[in-house]
Design a protein around this motif. Structure first.
Motif, PDB file in Angstrom:
ATOM      1  N   LEU A  19     -57.426   8.739  26.903  1.00 30.20           N
ATOM      2  CA  LEU A  19     -58.352   9.612  26.183  1.00 30.20           C
ATOM      3  C   LEU A  19     -58.139  11.078  26.557  1.00 30.20           C
ATOM      4  CD1 LEU A  19     -61.638   7.496  26.379  1.00 30.20           C
ATOM      5  CD2 LEU A  19     -60.237   7.911  24.348  1.00 30.20           C
ATOM      6  N   ALA A  20     -57.859  11.328  27.835  1.00 28.85           N
ATOM      7  CA  ALA A  20     -57.592  12.704  28.266  1.00 28.85           C
ATOM      8  C   ALA A  20     -56.376  13.263  27.543  1.00 28.85           C
ATOM      9  CB  ALA A  20     -57.384  12.748  29.781  1.00 28.85           C
ATOM     10  N   TRP A  21     -55.333  12.446  27.406  1.00 24.69           N
ATOM     11  CA  TRP A  21     -54.139  12.916  26.702  1.00 24.69           C
ATOM     12  C   TRP A  21     -54.433  13.201  25.229  1.00 24.69           C
ATOM     13  CZ3 TRP A  21     -49.541  15.021  27.119  1.00 24.69           C
ATOM     14  CH2 TRP A  21     -48.716  15.024  25.985  1.00 24.69           C
ATOM     15  N   LEU A  22     -55.190  12.311  24.582  1.00 21.93           N
ATOM     16  CA  LEU A  22     -55.504  12.514  23.169  1.00 21.93           C
ATOM     17  C   LEU A  22     -56.296  13.800  22.952  1.00 21.93           C
ATOM     18  CD1 LEU A  22     -56.442   8.836  22.152  1.00 21.93           C
ATOM     19  CD2 LEU A  22     -54.349  10.086  21.564  1.00 21.93           C
ATOM     20  N   VAL A  23     -57.249  14.068  23.834  1.00 23.86           N
ATOM     21  CA  VAL A  23     -58.009  15.315  23.738  1.00 23.86           C
ATOM     22  C   VAL A  23     -57.105  16.506  23.982  1.00 23.86           C
ATOM     23  CG1 VAL A  23     -59.822  16.697  24.844  1.00 23.86           C
ATOM     24  CG2 VAL A  23     -60.231  14.284  24.326  1.00 23.86           C
ATOM     25  N   TRP A  24     -56.259  16.416  24.999  1.00 22.82           N
ATOM     26  CA  TRP A  24     -55.325  17.502  25.313  1.00 22.82           C
ATOM     27  C   TRP A  24     -54.397  17.778  24.140  1.00 22.82           C
ATOM     28  CZ3 TRP A  24     -54.287  21.357  28.552  1.00 22.82           C
ATOM     29  CH2 TRP A  24     -52.984  21.841  28.640  1.00 22.82           C
ATOM     30  N   TRP A  25     -53.917  16.729  23.512  1.00 19.03           N
ATOM     31  CA  TRP A  25     -52.988  16.902  22.402  1.00 19.03           C
ATOM     32  C   TRP A  25     -53.661  17.576  21.211  1.00 19.03           C
ATOM     33  CZ3 TRP A  25     -47.882  16.649  22.035  1.00 19.03           C
ATOM     34  CH2 TRP A  25     -47.312  16.692  20.758  1.00 19.03           C
ATOM     35  N   LEU A  26     -54.885  17.167  20.932  1.00 15.85           N
ATOM     36  CA  LEU A  26     -55.601  17.792  19.819  1.00 15.85           C
ATOM     37  C   LEU A  26     -55.826  19.273  20.101  1.00 15.85           C
ATOM     38  CD1 LEU A  26     -57.002  17.360  17.093  1.00 15.85           C
ATOM     39  CD2 LEU A  26     -59.122  16.895  18.342  1.00 15.85           C
ATOM     40  N   LEU A  46     -48.016  10.931  11.523  1.00 16.27           N
ATOM     41  CA  LEU A  46     -48.109   9.478  11.635  1.00 16.27           C
ATOM     42  C   LEU A  46     -48.995   9.062  12.802  1.00 16.27           C
ATOM     43  CD1 LEU A  46     -47.189   6.657  10.747  1.00 16.27           C
ATOM     44  CD2 LEU A  46     -45.159   6.943  12.189  1.00 16.27           C
ATOM     45  N   ALA A  47     -48.950   9.828  13.895  1.00 25.48           N
ATOM     46  CA  ALA A  47     -49.687   9.445  15.103  1.00 25.48           C
ATOM     47  C   ALA A  47     -51.189   9.277  14.855  1.00 25.48           C
ATOM     48  CB  ALA A  47     -49.424  10.467  16.214  1.00 25.48           C
ATOM     49  N   PRO A  48     -51.903  10.248  14.256  1.00 22.18           N
ATOM     50  CA  PRO A  48     -53.342  10.040  14.039  1.00 22.18           C
ATOM     51  C   PRO A  48     -53.634   8.951  13.020  1.00 22.18           C
ATOM     52  CG  PRO A  48     -52.633  12.090  13.017  1.00 22.18           C
ATOM     53  CD  PRO A  48     -51.494  11.616  13.856  1.00 22.18           C
ATOM     54  N   CYS A  49     -52.705   8.718  12.096  1.00 22.75           N
ATOM     55  CA  CYS A  49     -52.890   7.597  11.153  1.00 22.75           C
ATOM     56  C   CYS A  49     -52.867   6.269  11.904  1.00 22.75           C
ATOM     57  CB  CYS A  49     -51.807   7.635  10.082  1.00 22.75           C
ATOM     58  SG  CYS A  49     -51.876   9.068   8.980  1.00 22.75           S
ATOM     59  N   LEU A  50     -51.934   6.146  12.847  1.00 30.87           N
ATOM     60  CA  LEU A  50     -51.880   4.938  13.676  1.00 30.87           C
ATOM     61  C   LEU A  50     -53.131   4.814  14.550  1.00 30.87           C
ATOM     62  CD1 LEU A  50     -48.150   4.798  14.860  1.00 30.87           C
ATOM     63  CD2 LEU A  50     -49.307   3.244  13.274  1.00 30.87           C
ATOM     64  N   LEU A  51     -53.626   5.953  15.026  1.00 33.50           N
ATOM     65  CA  LEU A  51     -54.838   5.928  15.829  1.00 33.50           C
ATOM     66  C   LEU A  51     -55.996   5.340  15.022  1.00 33.50           C
ATOM     67  CD1 LEU A  51     -55.752   7.153  18.721  1.00 33.50           C
ATOM     68  CD2 LEU A  51     -56.942   8.839  17.311  1.00 33.50           C
ATOM     69  N   VAL A 104     -49.607   5.632  20.044  1.00 37.17           N
ATOM     70  CA  VAL A 104     -49.902   6.936  19.431  1.00 37.17           C
ATOM     71  C   VAL A 104     -49.513   8.064  20.376  1.00 37.17           C
ATOM     72  CG1 VAL A 104     -51.782   8.465  18.727  1.00 37.17           C
ATOM     73  CG2 VAL A 104     -51.713   6.107  17.899  1.00 37.17           C
ATOM     74  N   ALA A 105     -49.849   7.908  21.653  1.00 44.12           N
ATOM     75  CA  ALA A 105     -49.469   8.926  22.636  1.00 44.12           C
ATOM     76  C   ALA A 105     -47.957   9.088  22.683  1.00 44.12           C
ATOM     77  CB  ALA A 105     -50.015   8.557  24.016  1.00 44.12           C
ATOM     78  N   ALA A 106     -47.229   7.965  22.587  1.00 44.33           N
ATOM     79  CA  ALA A 106     -45.768   8.034  22.569  1.00 44.33           C
ATOM     80  C   ALA A 106     -45.268   8.745  21.315  1.00 44.33           C
ATOM     81  CB  ALA A 106     -45.186   6.626  22.651  1.00 44.33           C
TER      82      ALA A 106
END
Length: 392
Positions: A46-53, A139-144, A162-164
């Protein structure tokens, strides 16, 4: 290459950061509520997803005008409600609010990519860079979102993929084809400043966690001493980063040319700053638990979090150093090892407040050695420059 403008963060970007302040608090809450290896892994994801956004907005903001009543300014402003929805849904994203979290994440990501593409389309170099980046990035957020429709381990597995994909999209953006065929628009001052501000956000989360823990119990002298020890570690973290890291990183970005600038931005900032920020979030968890009961030894989970916080933060600095000068400061390596050993061997036996005080002292000694070496190398290599690739 775009002209060096040296502009700073806008009021809109600082306003958007307030949402991410809340998101960081939510991530810390997730990590603190489950200190098992599985809980740690989910918190890290979750930390990575927030950081990426957040990083998506940084790459957008460094290339797009977000002031003077531009269209992009109002387009970014429109993302604030959905970004806040994403942050609100974050604590139970692996359970009941997964669709809300992923749906908001998807909408904000695609909207930001659209704003970015609209701005970069007019220049063949930036258009090519964006086209290399956008397929996997979209594609990543669609997979999320697709993963949010599943349960349990399947959701975790897809979100890990998704992170990958996100990492892959950043690597794909570095493809240049023939020399000079693509290039990102990056303002070094703005880019470095925005990441330094996120470090401030993370340090602020520590202060909030410490203050909340102190306010939740009767303020006795022993509680005050535990609070002082936790804040002392926070201050050493601030000193360790802000003594010279932002200036050196900005200098590296400023001196990079052509498409290489995007690689430096990606490696030193998007990838390189994540361990630093995550280490600070981890320490917020350990500090909150230690301040509430400073005379008691920390639990096994909290000791692991404390060791992980120092390892991630100092290890992140070592990673930046290696990328800049291909050298590792031995005192930093020693501190990571000593803190890990102390948490394992004596951590279960000593008061948590005392352990935090020892960690603060170790990091302060480490930083004093590092700063002395940095200043010596700077004076010897570039006596009149404030930044140099030869810096430590």
């Amino acid at each position: 290459m775009t002209e060096e403008r040296g502009r700073h963060a806008t009021n809109l970007e600082l306003f958007l950061d307030l949402v991410f302040v809340f998101a960081v608090t939510q991530v810390a809450g997730v990590l603190g509520s489950d200190l098992s290896p599985e809980g740690f892994g989910r918190g890290l994801l979750l930390a990575w997803l927030v950081w990426w956004l957040w990083s998506q907005f940084i790459w957008l903001g460094t290339a797009v005008c977000l002031e003077h009543r531009s269209i992009a300014q109002f387009q970014v402003l429109a993302t604030v409600p959905l970004t806040l929805l994403m942050a609100v849904a974050l604590p139970t994203a692996f359970d009941t609010t997964g669709v809300h979290f992923a749906g908001a994440y998807l909408a904000v990501n695609l909207w930001a990519l659209g704003i970015q593409g609209r701005s970069l389309w007019g220049d063949p170099l930036t258009r090519t860079a964006w086209l290399h980046y956008v397929p996997l990035a979209a594609l990543a957020p669609c997979l999320l979102f697709a993963g949010s429709l599943l349960d349990g381990g399947l959701r975790v597995g897809i979100w890990t993929a998704v992170a990958a994909f996100q990492i892959g999209s950043a690597l794909a953006a570095a493809r240049r084809g023939r020399e000079g065929s693509s290039e990102w628009s990056i303002d070094p001052v703005h880019f470095a400043e925005r990441h330094a501000l996120f470090v401030i956000i993370s340090l602020g989360e520590i202060v909030v966690a410490i203050g909340t823990a102190g306010a939740a119990v009767e303020l006795e002298p022993v509680i005050g001493l535990g609070l002082v020890a936790a804040v002392a570690v926070t201050c050493t973290f601030w000193w360790t980063y802000f003594a010279f890291v932002p200036a050196v990183a900005e200098w590296q970005l400023r001196t990079a040319r052509g498409a290489q600038r995007a690689n430096v931005a990606r490696n030193l900032f998007t990838f390189g700053h994540f361990p630093i920020v995550f280490g600070l979030v981890l320490f917020a968890v350990a500090a909150k638990h230690a301040v509430g009961h400073p005379t008691d030894p920390l639990g096994t989970g909290d000791l692991a979090v404390l060791a992980g916080a120092v390892a991630a933060f100092v290890g992140g600095l070592l990673g930046l150093q290696w990328q800049v000068v291909r050298r590792l400061a031995p005192e930093r390596v020693v501190v990571v090892a000593v803190v890990a050993l102390a948490c394992w061997v004596i951590g279960p036996l000593v008061a948590g407040g005392l352990l935090l005080a020892a960690v603060a002292m170790l990091i302060a000694i480490m930083q004093a050695i590092t700063v002395r070496s940095y200043e010596r190398r700077t004076a010897a290599s570039h006596p009149t420059a404030s930044g140099s690739a030869s810096r430590r």
